[in-house]
Design a protein around this motif. Structure first.
Motif, mmCIF file in Angstrom:
data_model
loop_
_atom_site.group_PDB
_atom_site.id
_atom_site.type_symbol
_atom_site.label_atom_id
_atom_site.label_comp_id
_atom_site.label_asym_id
_atom_site.label_seq_id
_atom_site.Cartn_x
_atom_site.Cartn_y
_atom_site.Cartn_z
ATOM 1 N N TYR A 189 -2.941 -84.255 51.809
ATOM 2 C CA TYR A 189 -3.974 -84.228 52.688
ATOM 3 C C TYR A 189 -4.532 -85.753 52.730
ATOM 4 O O TYR A 189 -4.775 -86.098 54.037
ATOM 5 C CB TYR A 189 -5.407 -83.616 51.887
ATOM 6 N N LEU A 190 -4.300 -86.615 51.698
ATOM 7 C CA LEU A 190 -4.663 -87.986 51.976
ATOM 8 C C LEU A 190 -3.692 -88.755 52.587
ATOM 9 O O LEU A 190 -4.111 -90.001 53.358
ATOM 10 C CB LEU A 190 -5.068 -88.614 50.642
ATOM 11 N N GLN A 191 -2.470 -88.494 52.683
ATOM 12 C CA GLN A 191 -1.500 -89.004 53.617
ATOM 13 C C GLN A 191 -1.751 -88.743 55.061
ATOM 14 O O GLN A 191 -1.479 -89.815 55.737
ATOM 15 C CB GLN A 191 -0.017 -88.472 53.202
ATOM 16 N N ILE A 192 -2.164 -87.733 55.335
ATOM 17 C CA ILE A 192 -2.593 -87.326 56.801
ATOM 18 C C ILE A 192 -4.071 -88.131 57.221
ATOM 19 O O ILE A 192 -4.134 -88.544 58.182
ATOM 20 C CB ILE A 192 -2.647 -86.020 57.070
ATOM 21 N N ILE A 193 -5.061 -88.006 56.086
ATOM 22 C CA ILE A 193 -6.384 -88.405 56.614
ATOM 23 C C ILE A 193 -6.841 -89.466 55.360
ATOM 24 O O ILE A 193 -7.379 -88.857 54.370
ATOM 25 C CB ILE A 193 -7.331 -87.320 56.562
ATOM 26 N N PRO A 194 -6.251 -90.583 55.310
ATOM 27 C CA PRO A 194 -6.525 -91.421 53.999
ATOM 28 C C PRO A 194 -8.052 -91.995 54.073
ATOM 29 O O PRO A 194 -8.050 -92.335 52.828
ATOM 30 C CB PRO A 194 -5.414 -92.565 54.382
ATOM 31 N N SER A 195 -8.675 -91.640 54.749
ATOM 32 C CA SER A 195 -10.144 -92.222 54.738
ATOM 33 C C SER A 195 -11.048 -91.303 54.227
ATOM 34 O O SER A 195 -12.346 -91.513 54.137
ATOM 35 C CB SER A 195 -10.477 -92.766 56.265
ATOM 36 N N ASP A 196 -10.780 -90.215 53.919
ATOM 37 C CA ASP A 196 -11.498 -89.126 53.542
ATOM 38 C C ASP A 196 -12.084 -89.337 51.936
ATOM 39 O O ASP A 196 -11.434 -89.030 50.989
ATOM 40 C CB ASP A 196 -10.992 -87.672 53.616
ATOM 41 N N ILE A 197 -13.253 -89.821 51.911
ATOM 42 C CA ILE A 197 -13.858 -90.066 50.584
ATOM 43 C C ILE A 197 -14.118 -88.731 49.753
ATOM 44 O O ILE A 197 -13.641 -89.107 48.554
ATOM 45 C CB ILE A 197 -15.176 -90.904 50.803
ATOM 46 N N SER A 198 -14.490 -87.575 50.312
ATOM 47 C CA SER A 198 -14.626 -86.650 49.453
ATOM 48 C C SER A 198 -13.405 -86.051 48.725
ATOM 49 O O SER A 198 -13.489 -85.903 47.634
ATOM 50 C CB SER A 198 -15.100 -85.331 50.452
ATOM 51 N N ALA A 199 -12.292 -86.057 49.710
ATOM 52 C CA ALA A 199 -10.985 -85.712 49.029
ATOM 53 C C ALA A 199 -10.405 -86.727 48.053
ATOM 54 O O ALA A 199 -10.051 -86.077 46.917
ATOM 55 C CB ALA A 199 -9.808 -85.740 50.190
ATOM 56 N N MET A 200 -10.801 -87.810 48.072
ATOM 57 C CA MET A 200 -10.451 -88.987 47.238
ATOM 58 C C MET A 200 -11.311 -88.787 45.702
ATOM 59 O O MET A 200 -10.731 -88.785 44.527
ATOM 60 C CB MET A 200 -10.916 -90.154 47.604
ATOM 61 N N PHE A 201 -12.443 -88.079 45.830
ATOM 62 C CA PHE A 201 -13.393 -87.824 44.692
ATOM 63 C C PHE A 201 -12.655 -86.724 43.769
ATOM 64 O O PHE A 201 -12.607 -86.649 42.442
ATOM 65 C CB PHE A 201 -14.907 -87.676 44.993
ATOM 66 N N VAL A 202 -12.347 -85.629 44.715
ATOM 67 C CA VAL A 202 -11.768 -84.324 44.171
ATOM 68 C C VAL A 202 -10.391 -84.872 43.412
ATOM 69 O O VAL A 202 -10.130 -84.203 42.349
ATOM 70 C CB VAL A 202 -11.361 -83.414 45.186
ATOM 71 N N LEU A 203 -9.527 -85.564 44.317
ATOM 72 C CA LEU A 203 -8.200 -86.086 43.496
ATOM 73 C C LEU A 203 -8.514 -86.826 42.292
ATOM 74 O O LEU A 203 -7.705 -86.591 41.248
ATOM 75 C CB LEU A 203 -7.629 -86.846 44.450
ATOM 76 N N ALA A 204 -9.300 -87.621 42.163
ATOM 77 C CA ALA A 204 -9.860 -88.598 40.877
ATOM 78 C C ALA A 204 -10.115 -87.471 40.010
ATOM 79 O O ALA A 204 -9.768 -87.658 38.632
ATOM 80 C CB ALA A 204 -10.893 -89.724 41.396
ATOM 81 N N ARG A 205 -10.856 -86.644 40.302
ATOM 82 C CA ARG A 205 -11.441 -85.551 39.156
ATOM 83 C C ARG A 205 -10.175 -84.640 38.577
ATOM 84 O O ARG A 205 -10.203 -84.462 37.384
ATOM 85 C CB ARG A 205 -12.496 -84.516 39.841
ATOM 86 N N ALA A 206 -9.459 -84.186 39.681
ATOM 87 C CA ALA A 206 -8.138 -83.599 39.063
ATOM 88 C C ALA A 206 -7.556 -84.436 38.184
ATOM 89 O O ALA A 206 -6.953 -83.698 37.097
ATOM 90 C CB ALA A 206 -7.275 -83.223 40.033
ATOM 91 N N ASN A 207 -7.189 -85.693 38.446
ATOM 92 C CA ASN A 207 -6.469 -86.492 37.614
ATOM 93 C C ASN A 207 -7.329 -86.529 36.177
ATOM 94 O O ASN A 207 -6.655 -86.814 35.180
ATOM 95 C CB ASN A 207 -6.204 -87.830 38.151
ATOM 96 N N PHE A 208 -8.611 -86.821 36.218
ATOM 97 C CA PHE A 208 -9.318 -86.982 35.077
ATOM 98 C C PHE A 208 -9.228 -85.797 34.054
ATOM 99 O O PHE A 208 -8.915 -86.028 32.959
ATOM 100 C CB PHE A 208 -10.702 -87.247 35.297
ATOM 101 N N MET A 209 -9.249 -84.592 34.522
ATOM 102 C CA MET A 209 -9.162 -83.421 34.021
ATOM 103 C C MET A 209 -7.797 -83.318 33.354
ATOM 104 O O MET A 209 -7.731 -82.906 32.287
ATOM 105 C CB MET A 209 -9.260 -82.237 35.034
ATOM 106 N N LEU A 210 -6.641 -83.900 34.024
ATOM 107 C CA LEU A 210 -5.413 -83.981 33.289
ATOM 108 C C LEU A 210 -5.298 -85.026 32.397
ATOM 109 O O LEU A 210 -4.251 -85.538 31.896
ATOM 110 C CB LEU A 210 -4.293 -83.879 34.319
ATOM 111 N N GLU A 211 -6.311 -85.597 32.278
ATOM 112 C CA GLU A 211 -6.285 -87.035 31.399
ATOM 113 C C GLU A 211 -5.332 -88.309 31.714
ATOM 114 O O GLU A 211 -4.796 -89.111 31.292
ATOM 115 C CB GLU A 211 -6.028 -86.851 29.888
ATOM 116 N N ASN A 212 -5.234 -88.211 33.177
ATOM 117 C CA ASN A 212 -4.411 -89.252 33.879
ATOM 118 C C ASN A 212 -5.346 -90.256 34.292
ATOM 119 O O ASN A 212 -5.831 -90.484 35.330
ATOM 120 C CB ASN A 212 -3.543 -88.747 35.302
#
Length: 249
Positions: A189-212
């Protein structure tokens, strides 16, 4: 006299052209009928129904206009259900929207938007189930499963459709506790719409949940650098600090 001759010649030419057009149309229609009859026979069990190809061709020719009307009416009916579903969804009437979407998909099985809307409504219905029924947990699971399958079907039909990518990210991270499944969709999604802040927050949370943690910090830094909103920057930096504090505890 000369004008009369020219007029008669013109009439004759028009008659000849009209006849040719008529016979060409009839020939094309007949070929179409024969082809459809042949296909119906080939795809039927045991080599076809009792009717012969000629019999089918005659039946098809007889009802061709009616069939075309039914096709047009079916397409129009599908559009009606789609519009109704979208309006119901906009009003958060998601149970009713799902019924309309089922009808719309019946008429148009390859419309990616219909599956995306089904995912949205199914996810909303799942969240609304709070235990009125003894089968509440099973019902909630059913609607979450419907949401997931609908988003995935939308992407099968259109791999560049960003809305179901984001929908899957939200579903996997916040509802199904499957962050590892969310990451690929959110990255795409972010490759297509790289400026979407909301998607960045969700992606960051996903990585946090996985301890990345390093990847999550990198994303929060990106948000802070790109956002012009002071509150968003502060939120990203605060979340980054939380992760760094956890790393050094």
């Amino acid at each position: 006299m000369k004008k009369l001759k020219e007029f008669l010649i013109a009439i004759i030419i028009l008659c000849v052209v009209g006849s040719l057009v008529y016979f060409i149309y009839k020939g094309t229609s007949a070929r179409t009928s024969r082809e459809l009859a042949r296909r119906m026979t080939e795809i039927s069990p045991r080599g076809g129904p009792p009717e012969t190809i000629d019999g089918l061709r005659r039946a098809i020719a007889l009802y061709e206009d009616q069939i075309e009307r039914n096709v047009r009416e079916g397409a129009q009916t599908g559009v009606y259900w789609k519009i109704l579903a979208m309006r119901l969804s906009d009003r958060n009437m998601h149970n009713d929207a799902l019924e309309a979407l089922e009808r719309a998909i019946y008429y148009n099985t390859d419309d990616a938007v219909l599956y995306y809307l089904t995912g949205v409504s199914a996810g909303s219905v799942a969240k609304s189930i709070v235990g009125f029924s003894v089968n509440a947990e099973r019902e909630r699971e059913h609607f979450y499963n419907l949401a997931e399958k609908s988003y995935l079907r939308a992407l099968e039909l259109d791999i560049t459709y960003t809305r179901p990518m984001y929908g899957l990210g939200i579903l996997y991270v916040f509802e199904l506790d499957r962050p590892s499944d969310a990451i690929a969709h959110l990255e795409r999604y972010l490759q297509i719409i790289p400026s979407d802040i909301s998607a960045m927050f969700v992606l960051a949370r996903a990585n946090f949940m996985l301890e990345n943690y390093s990847r999550a910090i990198e994303i929060y830094d990106r948000i802070a650098d790109r956002s012009k909103d002071k509150n968003i920057r502060e939120e990203a930096l605060n979340l980054k600090d939380v992760i760094q504090g956890m790393r050094y505890e």
